[in-house]
Write an enzyme that holds these catalytic residues in place. Structure first.
Site, PDB file in Angstrom:
ATOM      1  N   SER A 139       0.815  -1.099  -0.111  1.00 48.70           N
ATOM      2  CA  SER A 139      -0.076  -0.009  -0.041  1.00 48.70           C
ATOM      3  C   SER A 139       0.818   1.311   0.121  1.00 48.70           C
ATOM      4  O   SER A 139       2.107   1.159   0.261  1.00 48.70           O
ATOM      5  CB  SER A 139      -0.948  -0.130   1.233  1.00 48.70           C
ATOM      6  OG  SER A 139      -1.677   1.233   1.483  1.00 48.70           O
ATOM      7  N   TYR A 152      -2.489  -1.360  10.416  1.00 48.27           N
ATOM      8  CA  TYR A 152      -2.341  -1.358   9.200  1.00 48.27           C
ATOM      9  C   TYR A 152      -1.085  -0.998   8.557  1.00 48.27           C
ATOM     10  O   TYR A 152      -0.247  -1.640   7.802  1.00 48.27           O
ATOM     11  CB  TYR A 152      -3.537  -0.866   8.576  1.00 48.27           C
ATOM     12  CG  TYR A 152      -3.755  -0.820   6.948  1.00 48.27           C
ATOM     13  CD1 TYR A 152      -4.164  -2.141   6.427  1.00 48.27           C
ATOM     14  CD2 TYR A 152      -3.496   0.155   6.155  1.00 48.27           C
ATOM     15  CE1 TYR A 152      -4.536  -2.236   5.236  1.00 48.27           C
ATOM     16  CE2 TYR A 152      -3.582   0.087   4.640  1.00 48.27           C
ATOM     17  CZ  TYR A 152      -3.985  -1.017   4.210  1.00 48.27           C
ATOM     18  OH  TYR A 152      -4.039  -1.252   2.999  1.00 48.27           O
TER      19      TYR A 152
END
Length: 246
Positions: A139, A152
Site C-alpha cells: 500500500s 495497518y
C-alpha cells in the site's frame, strides 16, 4: 499466461477479484481464495462464463494449515503453481493507545503473516513447476504513515520489507515483488460520502480514485515473463498521491 496456474487471495471482491478475472482472461487457471464463499464462488462463475478456468477455496490465510490446503487443492486440480498474489487483508484503525490488542493481532495475522505463509507453502510447489512469481499487495501505507492506522501501517510496511527478503532468498527461479495501491475504489469505500470521495480524488494528480483494474494490470505485468528481470521491488499505483509534498 497460457498454461500458467495462479492463486489470488482476498479474491472475492476489490483488487483480488479484478486480478483473478484479469489473470484468467490472459489464460491462467486461477484459484480464488477468500472467506466469503458466496462472493468467491460468484467470481469463479464469472470467470468460467467467460471461458476461463477457476476454482474457489474458502480459507483463512492467517492460518498455516488452511494456506497449505489451498496449495494442495490447486496442485490436485491443475498439477502446478506459477503465480501467487498475496492480496488478502484485515484491519481495524486506531492509535496505539486506543487499538484493541486482538485487533492488532488479527491485522498482522491476515495482512502480513499470510504473506510469509503463502511463500512457505507456495515456493516449493513453484520450484517443482520450474519457477514462478509472487506479487504481494502492499500500500502507499508501506511508505508513509497515516494517523490512526497503527496496525495497518505496521503490516503494510512489513509487506514491503518481506518482499525484498523473499526476493533474495528465493531467486533466481522465484521473483517476488509488491504492488502499492493508493486510494482504490473497492468495497472498503462502501458507505463513504461522495464529498469524501471527491476530496480524495482531488488530492492526486490523476484527479480520480483508482479502480481495482488499475492495480490488477500492475499485478499482471509483475506476474508475467515481461517482468523477468524485476524482483525485490515495488510498483506504486496511486494516481500520483505520493508525488505530493504538501
Amino acid at each position: 499466461l497460457t498454461n500458467k496456474v495462479a492463486i489470488v487471495t482476498g479474491a472475492a471482491s476489490g483488487i483480488g477479484e479484478a486480478t483473478a478475472r484479469l489473470l484468467a482472461a490472459e489464460g491462467a487457471s486461477v484459484c480464488v481464495v477468500d472467506l466469503d464463499s458466496e462472493a468467491g464462488k460468484e467470481v469463479v462463475r464469472g470467470i468460467q462464463s467467460d471461458g476461463g478456468q477457476a476454482l474457489f477455496v474458502r480459507a483463512d490465510v492467517g492460518k498455516g494449515s488452511q494456506v497449505k490446503r489451498v496449495i494442495e487443492r490447486t496442485l490436485k486440480t491443475w498439477g502446478r503453481l506459477d503465480i501467487l498474489h498475496n492480496n488478502a487483508y484485515w484491519s481495524r484503525n486506531a492509535s496505539a493507545t486506543e487499538l484493541d490488542e486482538k485487533a492488532w493481532d488479527r491485522t498482522l495475522e491476515v495482512t502480513l503473516k499470510s504473506v510469509y505463509l503463502g511463500a512457505k507453502y507456495a515456493v516449493p510447489a513453484m520450484r517443482e513447476s520450474g519457477g514462478g512469481a509472487i506479487v504481494n499487495t502492499g500500500s502507499v501505507h508501506s511508505l508513509v504513515g497515516f494517523a490512526g492506522f497503527t496496525a495497518y501501517d505496521a503490516a503494510k510496511g512489513g509487506v514491503l520489507a518481506i518482499t525484498r527478503t523473499m526476493a533474495i532468498d528465493f531467486g533466481p527461479d522465484i521473483r517476488v515483488n509488491a504492488v502499492l495501491p493508493g486510494a482504490i475504489l473497492t468495497p472498503a469505500w462502501d458507505g463513504t460520502s461522495k464529498k469524501l470521495r471527491n476530496r480524495c480524488a482531488d488530492m492526486v494528480p490523476a484527479k480520480r480514485l483508482g479502480a481495482p483494474e488499475d492495480v490488477a494490470r500492475a499485478v499482471l505485468f509483475l506476474s508475467s515473463d515481461e517482468a523477468s528481470y524485476i524482483t525485490g521491488t515495488s510498483l506504486t499505483v496511486d494516481g500520483g498521491m505520493l508525488a505530493r509534498t504538501e
